[in-house]
Design an enzyme around this catalytic site. Structure first.
Site, mmCIF file in Angstrom:
data_model
loop_
_atom_site.group_PDB
_atom_site.id
_atom_site.type_symbol
_atom_site.label_atom_id
_atom_site.label_comp_id
_atom_site.label_asym_id
_atom_site.label_seq_id
_atom_site.Cartn_x
_atom_site.Cartn_y
_atom_site.Cartn_z
ATOM 1 N N ALA A 212 0.826 -1.213 0.000
ATOM 2 C CA ALA A 212 0.000 0.000 0.000
ATOM 3 C C ALA A 212 0.863 1.267 0.000
ATOM 4 O O ALA A 212 2.086 1.200 0.094
ATOM 5 C CB ALA A 212 -0.926 -0.019 1.200
ATOM 6 N N HIS A 213 0.200 2.404 -0.077
ATOM 7 C CA HIS A 213 0.909 3.684 -0.186
ATOM 8 C C HIS A 213 1.748 3.984 1.064
ATOM 9 O O HIS A 213 1.353 3.698 2.167
ATOM 10 C CB HIS A 213 -0.031 4.845 -0.470
ATOM 11 C CG HIS A 213 -1.261 4.923 0.365
ATOM 12 N ND1 HIS A 213 -2.214 5.882 0.149
ATOM 13 C CD2 HIS A 213 -1.729 4.165 1.384
ATOM 14 C CE1 HIS A 213 -3.181 5.713 1.010
ATOM 15 N NE2 HIS A 213 -2.941 4.694 1.754
#
Lengths: 348, 348, 348
Positions: free
Chosen positions: B240-241
């Site tokens: 994920a980011h």
């Protein structure tokens, strides 16, 4: 496309009951169907819809008893469900009837494409590739050097097949699925870094296999990762290097099988199941969704559940108690209190 | 490609035992090898095959003792396993030796492509992209604006790299993997709907990273999602980011790491592991397959298991009792009965 | 791009405090920002950085109290977080402002493309496709026959949309996502093999939906798989055939929803969650990561956890005891010993 009840009856070897000239031009569920639709009744739970449906024609089992009048024309067949499946298939085949070579596509001069093929725009067919008859290679698909495809193979858009892989007849692979990428093999060095272990094997997919979208089947380190005849893999499934999946095994979405594991025939793996590497799973094994199989399963045709997986009933019994654990603990506390009291009374 | 035992010995700095002119043209496992094949013996478990193998040449450790006569020519080396890995790598490199720009491909006039590159048909290299030397950009790959690729980078077919991302040297990314798509960030509104939070950061992938197929590494909201030097990610992994994955960490298939989490160096995450967001995982941590890490791990080099994850031994101890929970409950019932009896006897 | 504090204040309807001519050319986190950067402060936890940041301009809530002097120019706004999100969005829109038809692309003569569109190279737009205004169809994207796209739709590179699917306005789909591949439906034969059940329905995606990368949304067997308005799906999510996902529901990465299940509105599913088929999940339900929902959830707005999922608190209570199971067993052993002793003393 427009068909009469008579046409359908003829096609399915059935008998018409009602207006044989009733006309349909589409398929619909019995509970949602409107005029002009063809529907079917197989599950007794839906029988009430038979008397209220707007469908013009309904396919029913030949022994279907009518509790009330039916306005739709009935086509009675041996097995309504499988007959309808046959119709769906024919309907779909009409949708997916492309042929010819679209431009721009890339077909290497040394590639051989069989008769009646479809090769979509932006498809890439590499050197030494052999494609059988009646294959459909959709746009944006990539087929690397020396891959072999049997007859009637469909690769939907964006499928990638790495070099040297072999696909049998009637194989269907949905979009975004990757066949033959390198297995995940690295040898650790003393300094904590890893050396890649080259993966020089391939993937062999036998006849009648269907694979969903965005699934990954890695090539073997040496030898072959093998998907046997009739296997069905759902979406986002991971098949690691040197795995063998036995004939007619079904694997639901997001399940992963680790390296060198051998799955038997007619196995059913639910969704999000994990199977460790280097083990064997017996024929006919059924594994519930989200389970984790961490050891060999030798006995055939048994259901398993849990992470780590245990025989289904054993796991369920433990699971039932798990949900009452706080109560169990209270009962223990209660016993401890009483016993302390008893001990006191006994002067211990 | 054909090699003699003498060639191989020279290449691996080994010594020949037997017919130095024995010739091989392929690689095979020792238990499956036939005449003309080159094999190796590293694992003592397979030693018996050394005396029965059909391989023409077998690479063995220099101190390998022979219990019986061997018909194959032996090449003795310091470390048979790593020597064979070297050969596999060379074999593979010969397979993947494409160069040149295939047509039709799309290379923006402002993109810079280094020497000795391969750009496949239907590959897209956007404006401002910089590609180092000896890179292989396979067909159907997309490289967006201002992406930078180091030297010796391989992007297999169908890889997508969003704008502004940076890849180091020797990076290998397999088919269908997406680098730099938007992180999953939305701000809730009072009416239950969401506003998108624009993701304007990027992904930075350092040297010697290999990423499997159909994996997703999201761009940072701001700043960078970072994959450090030597990391190996398997297939269908989700990063994920704003995550950072430390150097030489290995992540098995279908594992997911939530936003802003920082994974240490030399960490090993098994398959289907989940890690929550905004935590830190210490260097050398090992997490068993299907575990869920829900809190910070501070102590280095420890194994973890379960969902939520606990120290490995603790989880195993609980797991063992879990499997006997129905028995445990019966023992409690038994105690309750006895105590009720005792109480009665005591006139309580 | 260069802006002054005055420009930003005007854009966000705020007030300037400090040098209104301070200039910024990029966005950065307050703790990392250097001269020329614009930042924001929304979370009080980060307030200390306000006094030390190198940012030239910082957006703050209008009621922000200053504990120390601040060197950056402040722009005071109603809500610093959402104001910054607005800026991010505008920044991003500038990045993603492509228009025009790149060559080579494939647009069937019967396809209709709306105004101001971008169609990238190697994109494929099939027969009968309708594309609304302001759509961005990136390279390597495939849009099959008779698909309809609303206005302002973005399909990032490598998206595949199968035939007959319908996408509403403002839909964003990230790379590698597959919309409308066949649902996983097979009818078993007596010999263990399977017949494919043709999947002739479609997928309907309503307005304002965003879908991450490498996600799969299967077409319905008949009828439609439906993703309602405002839904957000993360990466590597699996949505099976005939599923309906209610408005404004959020699904985190690697979660899978089985066939014919109906998810309510404003539901939040954590990562790696599994939901079985043919059930209904009430509005506002929250499911923790890695949980497995195996039955209908009727009560709205409740949190759930575990596999199988139970009400959150119940599961947590059991989980706490699970971690002490070895201790529990010891307590039972202890009781058994004492009771045996007591029994002996009583002469039982």
């Amino acid at each position: 496309m427009q068909f009469t009840a008579r046409d359908i009856s003829f096609l399915l070897n059935g008998t018409v009951e009602g207006d044989a000239s009733a006309t349909v031009n589409r398929l619909a569920k019995i509970e949602e169907a409107t005029e002009g639709a063809l529907s079917f009744l197989a599950n007794p739970k839906y029988e009430s819809f038979l008397y209220t449906t707007g469908a013009s024609v309904v396919i029913v089992n030949k022994d279907q008893v009518l509790a009330s009048p039916v306005s739709a024309t009935l086509v009675r067949v041996e097995n309504a469900y499988s007959s309808f499946a046959v119709l769906l298939e024919k309907y779909n085949a009409l949708k997916l009837n492309k042929t010819g070579i679209e431009q721009p596509s890339f077909i290497h001069p040394t590639a051989k494409i069989g008769g009646n093929a479809y090769v979509g725009a932006f498809a890439y067919v590499g050197p030494g590739v052999t494609v059988g008859d009646n294959c459909k290679i959709y746009p944006n698909t990539f087929i690397a050097d020396n891959v072999t495809l049997g007859n009637n193979v469909t690769l939907f858009p964006g499928v990638t097949v790495y070099f040297d892989c072999v696909l049998g007849n009637n194989v269907i692979i949905h979009s975004g699925t990757i066949i033959g990428a390198d297995g995940f093999g690295f040898a650790p060095n003393a300094d904590g870094s890893y050396n890649k272990i080259a993966q020089i094997g391939n993937v062999v997919i036998e006849d009648d296999v269907e694979i969903g979208s965005n699934t990954t089947v890695d090539r073997a380190t040496m030898g072959s990762t093998v998907i046997r005849k009739g296997v069905k893999l759902d979406n986002l499934v991971q098949i690691a290097h040197n795995v063998e999946v036995g004939a007619n095994t079904v694997v639901a979405a997001q399940t992963g099988i680790s390296g060198s594991t051998k799955i038997g025939e007619r196995v059913v793996l639910g969704g999000q199941v994990g199977v460790v590497g280097h083990i064997t799973i017996a024929n006919g094994t059924q594994v519930q969704a989200q389970s984790g199989v961490s050891r060999v399963i030798k006995e055939e045709n048994k259901p398993w559940m849990g992470s780590p997986a245990a025989p289904y009933k054993d796991h369920m019994r433990s699971q039932v108690v798990f949900q009452r654990l706080p109560e169990l603990e209270k009962r223990i506390q209660e016993l401890e209190k009483i016993i302390a009291e008893l001990n006191k009374n006994q002067g211990n």
